[in-house]
Each structure stands twice: as structure tokens, then as C-alpha cells.
Write an enzyme that holds these catalytic residues in place. Structure first.
Site, PDB file in Angstrom:
ATOM      1  N   CYS A  69       9.959 -24.834  23.472  1.00  0.00           N
ATOM      2  CA  CYS A  69      10.358 -24.112  22.636  1.00  0.00           C
ATOM      3  C   CYS A  69       9.487 -23.600  21.522  1.00  0.00           C
ATOM      4  O   CYS A  69       9.610 -22.289  21.383  1.00  0.00           O
ATOM      5  CB  CYS A  69      11.174 -25.091  21.733  1.00  0.00           C
ATOM      6  N   HIS A 125      11.936 -23.724  13.972  1.00  0.00           N
ATOM      7  CA  HIS A 125      10.950 -24.305  14.765  1.00  0.00           C
ATOM      8  C   HIS A 125       9.462 -23.882  15.004  1.00  0.00           C
ATOM      9  O   HIS A 125       8.834 -23.998  16.085  1.00  0.00           O
ATOM     10  CB  HIS A 125      11.421 -24.581  16.315  1.00  0.00           C
TER      11      HIS A 125
END
Ligand SMILES: *[C@@H]1O[C@H](CO)[C@@H](O)[C@H](O)[C@H]1NC(C)=O
Ligand SMILES: *[C@@H]1O[C@H](CO)[C@@H](O)[C@H](O)[C@H]1NC(C)=O
Ligand SMILES: *[C@@H]1O[C@H](CO)[C@@H](O)[C@H](O)[C@H]1NC(C)=O
Ligand SMILES: *[C@@H]1O[C@H](CO)[C@@H](O)[C@H](O)[C@H]1NC(C)=O
Ligand SMILES: *[C@@H]1O[C@H](CO)[C@@H](O)[C@H](O)[C@H]1NC(C)=O
Length: 479
Positions: A69, A125
Site C-alpha cells: 500500500c 497512508h
């Protein structure tokens, strides 16, 4: 004086004309979606809205991402390889004092220069330990979403603390709402309120379909023929995402914006096969530099595309999306980044301008994910640990979950594996022993890149991040 004013008026007129013609851009990221998890590739999946866009647009067969990610999102936003940003190791943890280096320019900053309104709805993130790291300080006009990963889809909390914000303000009143709906509805709302005198950029990194495996029952019920409970719920999560995508396209149509909108859809990494995603027939999954971990389920639809209804098999890497979208917007991409604009190639179905890329270079406590790999032409070289899990897996479809053995991590650049991924995209035939000359060539190229590696920035967690210091909300202010 008169002439100057006339020139100025003409200049402003042409400026408004050119910006009026810039396409709206919607960049959708599906979290942890596997290669084999959309209907246009796997008829067992129910994704009619996505399938329509994909099959009427351009489906990418060789669009690569990072194995997980934060590294992929670093590439999407900055156009830089994560190994040039210290972001190549793993996904960021909640308590790490890390964000993508602040001197890297992000995609929305480039689009703002071209006059775009810029919005992010969903997952960040990319670090949040100080405000400067967060979306509205890095080019976005608005932010609605969360900073970390893996939170509950309904309470929007992780480890019992809220991680959900409307711009900078904690958003406590969405508890109980499934995030695919919350994010879908916010995207629709922004489209309806958008002032059409400006081009629109929406970055929609959905929470779907990352774990935890949670979905309202009506979506799960769409898959009565899937025996495995986890896979059935996961499939429902994909269909909820599809509904959100359908709502966004409908809103664009209702506002008359659809015709002049370019949509890019991509997964951030291959699907985690141990968590019900599927990459069949590719090898491996999330965390690995096998093709199953690094080929993104991806397509483009809309404004500016010429060769539609086709599959594009040219080589694309996640770092290319930033300059490609800047080109599509009529801007001039930076020349100092790793990404190259693929806009003319994609829109006209011409050969890719990319001939090689790096899968990863990560020697930090090697290796909890795929640590070293390069692609040059048709060949792919893997040095050492490719990451877990390995193997070729069909979608789970029995009452018992498939068992995955705890992986054994190992360090070092052995074994050396070489594949011709054009002829052998499923990586069955290791050619390393047969063609040492090709191994040597790719290895030399890899060593060149390795000299430019920035060591991974992956510190111990900092207790100062504790949300109890910040009113029970995961918050900036501790670095
Ligand atoms: C950012 O700063 C680092 C450290 O000073 C430097 O090495 C790097 O080249 C800079 N990168 C950019 C894109 O400006
Ligand atoms: C949550 O609160 C904000 C700010 O008061 C408001 O704009 C929004 O509509 C509320 N949302 C819900 C779902 O109640
Ligand atoms: C799609 O729109 C419908 C109608 O407004 C709404 O009921 C539904 O919750 C939306 N779905 C998603 C996933 O946003
Ligand atoms: C849209 O923006 C233009 C240019 O800034 C402005 O003149 C106009 O009043 C705005 N329209 C609305 C409805 O806010
Ligand atoms: C799963 O297995 C059942 C029982 O064998 C079968 O009827 C069903 O078609 C399978 N579903 C899928 C999606 O393969």
C-alpha cells in the site's frame, strides 16, 4: 494602454478557454483488489459498473504497482519509486514518525497549477505525524477519510480510536455507516457542488476491499454460489465498491461532466490471497514481487482516449500515472521524476515509452516483502526473497479456508530467478541457469539503480502517537 488591456483580455479569454477544456480527472484506487477480482476478467464477480467502463475504455494488461500500500501510493502521488523516497519497505504503521519526504511534489499540487479543484476521499497512508504530511497540506483542497489502514468499515476506528476526518476535523458522526457508502456519497456530493468553471480532480482511494472482511449482508447475498464465507464476503465488498463507482459515474452524468471526464482505476497492489482476494492465473500475491503481487487490475475510461474498447499491453509502472495524468490535463510533466508520461501511447494504442522498471529495492532487515527485482524488456530478474505467499491459487470455494504456512523470510540475493514474462506471464519457467548472459545484463542494470537507493525509513513506533494524547483520535502533532 488600450492595446495592453486588449491583450490582457485576450490572454484571459484564451486562459479560460484552455482551462475550460481540461478534462475532469477521477483517479480511483481499490485497496487490495486482486487481478482476478473484477467481472471483466472473472465472470463470477458482479461488477457491472466497473466492467462497462473497463470494456468501453482501455484495459491495462501490464500496469505494474508495488507489492503493497504505502509504497504504491507514494508512486501514485509523487511519480517517484518508493526506493527513492525511503518508502520501499512495508506499509506505514500507526505509530511511525514517517511521511513521504516533504520536498516531493504530489500530483494534486501539479494539477492545482493547471487550475484544478482537488479532492481526496478515502485512504491516505502516506504519513500523518505532523500536519505538513497530511492531504490538505500536500495539494488537496479537501480531505474526507482516514490516515492509516485496516480500520473497521463501520466505526472508522482502529485499536478503539477514531481515524476519520472531514478536512482537519475528526468526523465522529459517521459511525455505523459502511465506508463504501460514506465515501461514495461524499464523492457524489462534491460532484454536485463543484463549480464547473474549474476542472475537477478527484482522488478516490477507497477503503474497499482491504481487510477487515466486512460488508452489509445484501452485498454478501449477491454470491449464494460461493461456498467459502470469507470469499463470499470479500466478493460482496467488491460489489459494494462497484456500486459506489456506479454512483460516481451517474453523478458526473447528472452534472453534465461525464463526457469531459477521464477515469483511471487501479488496484494498489496484487490481492492478498490468504485474505480471500485472488490473482489467478498469476503467481503469488500482495507482499510479493511475483506478478500476482505487482500487476494492478487497472483501466482507463473517457476523455481523450482514442483506441477504446481495447486492451493495452504496453509496460506501465505506478510512477507513470502522475506524469500521464498531468499530460492528459494539458500540462507538462516534470522531467526530474522516475515516472514517464504514457498519455500519447495509451490514448493512441502506441508502444509504451517504458522499457524497464524496478519491482523493488529493499535491503531493510531483508526481507518481509519482495526485496529486489527488475524488469528489462521481456525479462524479469528476482534476487533473493520474493515475499510471501507464493503459488498459483484459484478463488477459495470450500467451507474450509485454504491453509497458508507461515512464511520463512530469508536474506541475501540468492536464489537468482529469471523469467520471460511476455512468454511466461505466470512465472513457471525459471531461465536463470539456461541464460546466464541475460541474468548478468539485468543484474548490472539492477546494480545501477541500487546505487541510487535511499535506505528505507522504517523506525520503531513512537509512543507519542498514542491517541489518548489527542482526545481519542489518531492525530498529527507528534513529530
Ligand atoms: C529532497 O531532499 C533530499 C534530502 O535533502 C534530497 O536528497 C532529494 O534530492 C530531495 N528531493 C527532491 C525531489 O527535491
Ligand atoms: C456530520 O457532521 C457534519 C458537520 O456537522 C455534517 O456536515 C454532516 O452532514 C454530518 N453527517 C452525518 C452523516 O450526520
Ligand atoms: C448509491 O446511491 C444510492 C442512491 O443514492 C444509495 O442508496 C447507495 O447507498 C449508494 N451506494 C454507495 C455504495 O455509495
Ligand atoms: C464559479 O466560479 C466563478 C469563477 O471563480 C465565479 O465567478 C462564479 O460565481 C462561481 N459560481 C458559483 C455558483 O459559485
Ligand atoms: C463453488 O462450489 C459450488 C459447489 O461445488 C459450485 O456449485 C459453485 O458454482 C462454485 N462457485 C464458484 C464461484 O466457483
Amino acid at each position: 494602454m488600450m492595446e495592453v488591456r486588449l491583450l490582457l483580455a485576450l490572454f484571459l479569454f484564451f486562459l479560460s478557454l484552455s482551462s475550460a477544456q481540461r478534462p475532469n480527472i477521477v483517479f480511483i484506487v481499490a485497496d487490495d483488489l486482486g487481478w482476478n477480482d473484477l467481472g471483466f476478467r472473472n465472470p463470477d464477480m458482479i461488477t457491472p459498473n466497473i466492467d462497462k467502463l473497463a470494456t468501453e475504455g482501455i484495459i491495462f494488461d501490464n500496469a505494474y504497482v508495488q507489492p503493497l500500500c504505502s509504497p504504491s501510493r507514494t508512486a501514485f502521488m509523487s511519480g517517484m519509486y518508493p526506493f527513492h523516497a525511503g518508502m520501499q519497505h512495508m506499509a506505514l504503521k500507526l505509530d511511525q514518525k514517517v511521511c513521504v519526504p516533504l520536498n516531493f511534489t504530489f500530483l494534486p499540487q501539479e494539477l492545482k497549477k493547471l487550475g484544478y479543484a482537488t479532492h481526496i476521499i478515502g485512504k491516505w497512508h502516506l504519513g500523518y505525524c505532523k500536519w505538513e504530511c497530511t492531504p490538505t497540506y500536500r495539494g488537496f483542497d479537501t480531505f474526507f477519510g482516514y490516515y492509516n489502514a485496516g480500520e473497521d468499515y463501520f466505526s472508522h476506528s482502529i485499536r478503539d480510536y477514531l481515524d476519520f476526518r472531514d478536512n482537519k476535523t475528526p468526523a465522529r458522526n459517521y459511525s455505523g455507516e459502511y465506508s463504501a457508502n460514506t465515501f461514495g456519497l461524499r464523492a457524489v456530493d462534491i460532484i454536485h457542488r463543484h463549480n464547473v468553471s474549474q476542472p475537477l480532480f478527484m482522488y478516490l482511494p477507497y477503503q474497499s476491499v482491504h481487510g477487515p472482511i466486512e460488508v452489509p449482508k445484501k452485498y454478501e447475498d449477491m454470491y449464494p454460489n460461493v461456498i467459502n464465507e470469507g470469499r463470499r464476503k470479500y466478493s460482496g465488498m467488491v460489489s459494494a465498491l462497484d456500486e459506489a463507482v456506479g454512483n460516481v459515474t451517474k453523478a458526473l452524468k447528472d452534472r453534465g461532466l461525464f463526457e469531459n471526464t477521464l477515469i483511471l482505476f487501479t488496484a494498489d497492489n496484487g490481492g492478498p490471497i490468504e485474505a480471500y482476494a485472488n490473482n489467478w492465473p498469476l503467481r503469488g500475491g500482495k507482499y510479493t514481487i511475483w506478478e500476482g503481487g505487482t500487476k494492478g487490475a487497472s483501466f482507463m475510461y473517457g476523455a481523450g482516449l482514442q483506441k477504446t474498447g481495447t486492451t493495452y499491453d504496453g509496460m506501465i509502472h505506478a510512477v507513470d500515472w502522475k506524469p500521464t495524468l498531468v499530460s492528459a490535463a494539458g500540462g507538462t510533466p516534470e522531467t526530474t521524476i522516475d515516472g514517464i508520461s504514457q498519455w500519447e501511447s495509451i490514448r493512441n494504442g502506441l508502444p509504451s515509452s517504458r522499457t524497464e522498471f524496478i519491482y523493488n529495492i529493499d535491503y531493510f532487515e531483508a526481507a518481509f516483502e519482495g526485496h529486489a527485482g527488475i524488469r528489462v524488456g521481456d525479462y524479469k530478474l528476482i534476487l533473493g526473497y520474493p515475499g510471501a505467499f507464493d503459488g498459483w491459487h484459484k478463488p477459495m470455494n470450500s467451507t474450509e479456508d485454504e491453509i497458508f504456512e507461515e512464511p520463512v523470510h530469508y536474506t541475501g540475493d540468492e536464489p537468482v530467478q529469471l523469467f520471460n514474462v511476455r512468454e511466461d506471464p505466470t512465472e513457471h519457467n525459471n531461465l536463470a541457469d539456461k541464460t546466464p548472459d541475460i541474468v548478468a545484463k539485468l543484474r548490472a542494470r539492477f546494480e545501477e539503480y541500487k546505487k541510487t537507493m535511499v535506505p528505507a525509513n522504517y523506525p520503531e513506533g513512537d509512543p507519542a502517537s498514542d491517541p489518548s494524547n489527542f482526545g481519542g483520535v489518531w492525530s498529527p502533532g507528534w513529530c
